[in-house]
Design a protein around this motif. Structure first.
Motif, PDB file in Angstrom:
ATOM      1  N   ALA A 207       9.250 -12.051 -13.504  1.00 38.83           N
ATOM      2  CA  ALA A 207       8.161 -11.627 -12.627  1.00 38.83           C
ATOM      3  C   ALA A 207       8.239 -10.141 -12.295  1.00 38.83           C
ATOM      4  O   ALA A 207       7.340  -9.591 -11.661  1.00 38.83           O
ATOM      5  CB  ALA A 207       8.167 -12.447 -11.343  1.00 38.83           C
ATOM      6  N   GLY A 208       9.332  -9.483 -12.713  1.00 40.52           N
ATOM      7  CA  GLY A 208       9.468  -8.048 -12.497  1.00 40.52           C
ATOM      8  C   GLY A 208      10.285  -7.655 -11.291  1.00 40.52           C
ATOM      9  O   GLY A 208      10.410  -6.460 -10.996  1.00 40.52           O
ATOM     10  N   THR A 209      10.878  -8.607 -10.600  1.00 42.59           N
ATOM     11  CA  THR A 209      11.705  -8.299  -9.438  1.00 42.59           C
ATOM     12  C   THR A 209      13.119  -7.945  -9.879  1.00 42.59           C
ATOM     13  O   THR A 209      13.746  -8.703 -10.624  1.00 42.59           O
ATOM     14  CB  THR A 209      11.764  -9.504  -8.471  1.00 42.59           C
ATOM     15  N   VAL A 210      13.615  -6.795  -9.435  1.00 44.12           N
ATOM     16  CA  VAL A 210      14.990  -6.402  -9.736  1.00 44.12           C
ATOM     17  C   VAL A 210      15.921  -7.258  -8.885  1.00 44.12           C
ATOM     18  O   VAL A 210      15.835  -7.257  -7.659  1.00 44.12           O
ATOM     19  CB  VAL A 210      15.216  -4.905  -9.465  1.00 44.12           C
ATOM     20  N   VAL A 211      16.826  -7.990  -9.551  1.00 47.31           N
ATOM     21  CA  VAL A 211      17.704  -8.923  -8.837  1.00 47.31           C
ATOM     22  C   VAL A 211      19.145  -8.425  -8.754  1.00 47.31           C
ATOM     23  O   VAL A 211      19.943  -8.962  -7.986  1.00 47.31           O
ATOM     24  CB  VAL A 211      17.670 -10.319  -9.495  1.00 47.31           C
ATOM     25  N   ALA A 212      19.484  -7.415  -9.537  1.00 52.49           N
ATOM     26  CA  ALA A 212      20.833  -6.834  -9.462  1.00 52.49           C
ATOM     27  C   ALA A 212      20.804  -5.472 -10.131  1.00 52.49           C
ATOM     28  O   ALA A 212      20.001  -5.229 -11.037  1.00 52.49           O
ATOM     29  CB  ALA A 212      21.865  -7.727 -10.150  1.00 52.49           C
ATOM     30  N   ARG A 213      21.695  -4.572  -9.682  1.00 52.76           N
ATOM     31  CA  ARG A 213      21.723  -3.249 -10.275  1.00 52.76           C
ATOM     32  C   ARG A 213      23.084  -2.594 -10.083  1.00 52.76           C
ATOM     33  O   ARG A 213      23.876  -2.997  -9.244  1.00 52.76           O
ATOM     34  CB  ARG A 213      20.620  -2.363  -9.698  1.00 52.76           C
ATOM     35  N   ARG A 214      23.316  -1.592 -10.902  1.00 49.35           N
ATOM     36  CA  ARG A 214      24.499  -0.745 -10.798  1.00 49.35           C
ATOM     37  C   ARG A 214      24.062   0.707 -10.972  1.00 49.35           C
ATOM     38  O   ARG A 214      23.205   1.018 -11.790  1.00 49.35           O
ATOM     39  CB  ARG A 214      25.529  -1.101 -11.873  1.00 49.35           C
ATOM     40  N   ASP A 215      24.670   1.595 -10.188  1.00 50.83           N
ATOM     41  CA  ASP A 215      24.436   3.034 -10.286  1.00 50.83           C
ATOM     42  C   ASP A 215      25.795   3.691 -10.147  1.00 50.83           C
ATOM     43  O   ASP A 215      26.360   3.734  -9.056  1.00 50.83           O
ATOM     44  CB  ASP A 215      23.474   3.481  -9.181  1.00 50.83           C
ATOM     45  N   VAL A 216      26.346   4.161 -11.263  1.00 49.38           N
ATOM     46  CA  VAL A 216      27.726   4.659 -11.263  1.00 49.38           C
ATOM     47  C   VAL A 216      27.785   6.043 -11.886  1.00 49.38           C
ATOM     48  O   VAL A 216      26.942   6.408 -12.709  1.00 49.38           O
ATOM     49  CB  VAL A 216      28.664   3.694 -12.037  1.00 49.38           C
ATOM     50  N   PRO A 217      28.777   6.837 -11.514  1.00 45.54           N
ATOM     51  CA  PRO A 217      28.950   8.143 -12.164  1.00 45.54           C
ATOM     52  C   PRO A 217      29.271   7.960 -13.649  1.00 45.54           C
ATOM     53  O   PRO A 217      29.967   7.007 -14.032  1.00 45.54           O
ATOM     54  CB  PRO A 217      30.132   8.768 -11.416  1.00 45.54           C
ATOM     55  N   ASN A 218      28.762   8.866 -14.468  1.00 42.84           N
ATOM     56  CA  ASN A 218      29.094   8.852 -15.889  1.00 42.84           C
ATOM     57  C   ASN A 218      30.357   9.684 -16.080  1.00 42.84           C
ATOM     58  O   ASN A 218      30.312  10.906 -16.130  1.00 42.84           O
ATOM     59  CB  ASN A 218      27.943   9.427 -16.721  1.00 42.84           C
ATOM     60  N   ARG A 219      31.495   9.004 -16.185  1.00 46.19           N
ATOM     61  CA  ARG A 219      32.770   9.690 -16.324  1.00 46.19           C
ATOM     62  C   ARG A 219      33.283   9.654 -17.766  1.00 46.19           C
ATOM     63  O   ARG A 219      34.417  10.065 -18.022  1.00 46.19           O
ATOM     64  CB  ARG A 219      33.810   9.058 -15.383  1.00 46.19           C
ATOM     65  N   GLY A 220      32.489   9.164 -18.674  1.00 44.96           N
ATOM     66  CA  GLY A 220      32.928   9.073 -20.063  1.00 44.96           C
ATOM     67  C   GLY A 220      33.133  10.444 -20.679  1.00 44.96           C
ATOM     68  O   GLY A 220      32.239  11.286 -20.633  1.00 44.96           O
ATOM     69  N   ARG A 221      34.308  10.671 -21.266  1.00 45.15           N
ATOM     70  CA  ARG A 221      34.589  11.961 -21.896  1.00 45.15           C
ATOM     71  C   ARG A 221      34.235  11.968 -23.367  1.00 45.15           C
ATOM     72  O   ARG A 221      34.218  13.024 -23.993  1.00 45.15           O
ATOM     73  CB  ARG A 221      36.069  12.308 -21.730  1.00 45.15           C
ATOM     74  N   THR A 222      33.997  10.794 -23.927  1.00 51.06           N
ATOM     75  CA  THR A 222      33.559  10.685 -25.315  1.00 51.06           C
ATOM     76  C   THR A 222      32.321   9.805 -25.356  1.00 51.06           C
ATOM     77  O   THR A 222      32.029   9.053 -24.411  1.00 51.06           O
ATOM     78  CB  THR A 222      34.647  10.065 -26.207  1.00 51.06           C
ATOM     79  N   ALA A 223      31.597   9.885 -26.475  1.00 50.27           N
ATOM     80  CA  ALA A 223      30.405   9.058 -26.616  1.00 50.27           C
ATOM     81  C   ALA A 223      30.760   7.575 -26.578  1.00 50.27           C
ATOM     82  O   ALA A 223      30.050   6.770 -25.966  1.00 50.27           O
ATOM     83  CB  ALA A 223      29.688   9.410 -27.915  1.00 50.27           C
ATOM     84  N   ASP A 224      31.861   7.205 -27.219  1.00 52.60           N
ATOM     85  CA  ASP A 224      32.284   5.799 -27.191  1.00 52.60           C
ATOM     86  C   ASP A 224      32.591   5.347 -25.770  1.00 52.60           C
ATOM     87  O   ASP A 224      32.266   4.217 -25.379  1.00 52.60           O
ATOM     88  CB  ASP A 224      33.531   5.599 -28.064  1.00 52.60           C
ATOM     89  N   ALA A 225      33.222   6.210 -24.990  1.00 49.07           N
ATOM     90  CA  ALA A 225      33.555   5.861 -23.607  1.00 49.07           C
ATOM     91  C   ALA A 225      32.289   5.652 -22.776  1.00 49.07           C
ATOM     92  O   ALA A 225      32.223   4.744 -21.938  1.00 49.07           O
ATOM     93  CB  ALA A 225      34.432   6.940 -22.987  1.00 49.07           C
TER      94      ALA A 225
END
Length: 409
Positions: free
Chosen positions: A115-133
């Motif tokens: 129905a379009g309702t957001v039921v869960a989310r995450r917002d975290v810093p991007n600490r990856g030093r490589t593309a794979d990370a």
């Protein structure tokens, strides 16, 4: 990313689609499901009036949709006279989608029901030093959000990932993602898809932000609208009459790659190099602005200090507006939009930027579209990703659920 994902199904009688009662019933059910999705809860009588279908046809179709787990009774409406009417609505748990926004500074993930309702989310810093990370961090954040929603990975019907750059289907990677070193290496998004265990579509972040803003924000009702995303990178998404424009090779809107005029002997710089967040930081350093402990201020801090009235910071904001005005002038000459929406990390300071940007635009170009701040802010890419995932997932969930119903004894 495909420029437009289908929201409707082929009508009975269309070329290649046999005209039969089963297909006609299926089309009726889809029509009612879409009306309930876009219009909210409704009764059988109201649905019959809205569609022109007979009440028995509507009742039979709703019964099949309820058996398939696609709609549910949402309550009862007591009219002034007559019998109490049952209200129906879309069953939100029939399917779920995943939206992802990959930026240099932040990784944002959202799980939404059908129905379009957001039921869960995450917002975290991007600490990856490589593309794979970075890829692995996206998968980890997504699994956390899926678990928070009480779901398993297999419950996600479709995922859409917003990223800087242009998706190259043949190379299975993105091009022009200058703000994320190593991000163009082929195979990264296959790695994410395997980690998520679901179908993944990759879209340019500015394009997804434009779709989000057109659907939910400041772009609603515009004939030709451009979303100017200004953050760690710079890009444009363009929506014309509800359709996303992507160009012959998917690179329409990569205005950050356009070189700025330079004096003889000076190095040529692009709009992105001169107007994105790093440029604001460089200008602050050149102007002698320092932050706490003598450290150089971030772009966000420069705008905070300008908002507080610090003269040097105000001059830097005016300089940024001049550079962005050049980008808008190019856009106006090529696309002639009726509206340009300013968004992204720097675009969120539209309260400071719009007035000097308009003044600079008047000096630069005869074509002057209306300018407006984003209403979705830094959520635009994520919400655009969710909306796009839903466009693909809804017909898929419908087909799957109705097929399972027809297979039952």
């Amino acid at each position: 990313m495909s420029p437009h994902l289908p929201t409707s199904r082929p009508a009975a009688g269309a070329p290649g689609v046999p005209w039969n009662r089963q297909r006609l019933r299926s089309n009726n059910e889809w029509l009612l499901l879409e009306l309930l999705r876009t219009g909210g809860g409704s009764s059988r009588a109201q649905l019959a009036r809205d569609t022109g279908l007979s009440k028995p046809t509507v009742s039979a179709a709703l019964a099949e949709l309820e058996r398939a787990g696609l709609v549910r009774a949402a309550g009862r409406l007591a009219p002034e006279r007559g019998r109490t009417a049952v209200l129906y609505e879309v069953e939100p748990t029939a399917g779920h989608v995943l939206g992802v926004d990959i930026g240099r500074a932040r990784l944002r993930v959202a799980v939404a029901d059908i129905a379009g309702t957001v039921v869960a989310r995450r917002d975290v810093p991007n600490r990856g030093r490589t593309a794979d990370a970075v890829a692995d961090a996206v998968v980890a954040a997504a699994h956390e959000a899926i678990a928070e929603a009480g779901l398993a990975a297999g419950d996600i019907v479709h995922a859409v990932i917003g990223t800087p750059g242009v998706w190259d289907e043949e190379q299975r990677g993105v091009r022009y993602a200058t703000s994320l070193p190593g991000w163009g290496r082929p195979g990264l998004f296959d790695r994410i898809g395997e980690g998520l265990g679901t179908v993944v579509t990759v879209g340019n972040d500015a394009n997804l932000a434009a779709l989000g803003e057109y659907t939910l924000g400041a772009g609603r009702g515009s004939r030709m609208f451009a979303y100017l995303l200004v953050g760690t990178g710079l890009g444009v998404g363009v929506v014309k009459d509800g359709e996303l424009l992507v160009g012959a090779h998917g690179a329409l809107g990569e205005i950050g790659l356009v070189p700025l005029p330079a004096r003889p002997g000076e190095p040529v710089a692009t709009i992105e190099q001169e107007a994105a967040a790093d440029a604001v930081v460089r200008s602050a350093r050149a102007a002698g602005l320092t932050g706490a402990g003598g450290r150089q201020p971030t772009a966000k801090q420069v705008f905070q200090r300008a908002r507080a009235g610090e003269a040097a910071a105000v001059r830097l904001v005016e300089q940024e507006a001049e550079r962005l005005a050049y980008a808008v002038a190019v856009l106006s000459a090529v696309l002639d939009p009726d509206l340009v929406v300013l968004g992204g990390g720097i675009g969120s300071s539209a309260d400071l930027l719009l007035a000097p940007l308009e003044q600079a635009l008047h000096r630069l170009a005869p074509m002057r579209p209306a300018l407006a701040p984003s209403l979705l802010g830094e959520e635009a890419v994520l919400l655009g990703a969710v909306s796009t995932a839903l466009e693909s997932a809804r017909p898929e969930v419908f087909e799957r659920r109705t097929a399972e119903l027809s297979d039952r004894p």
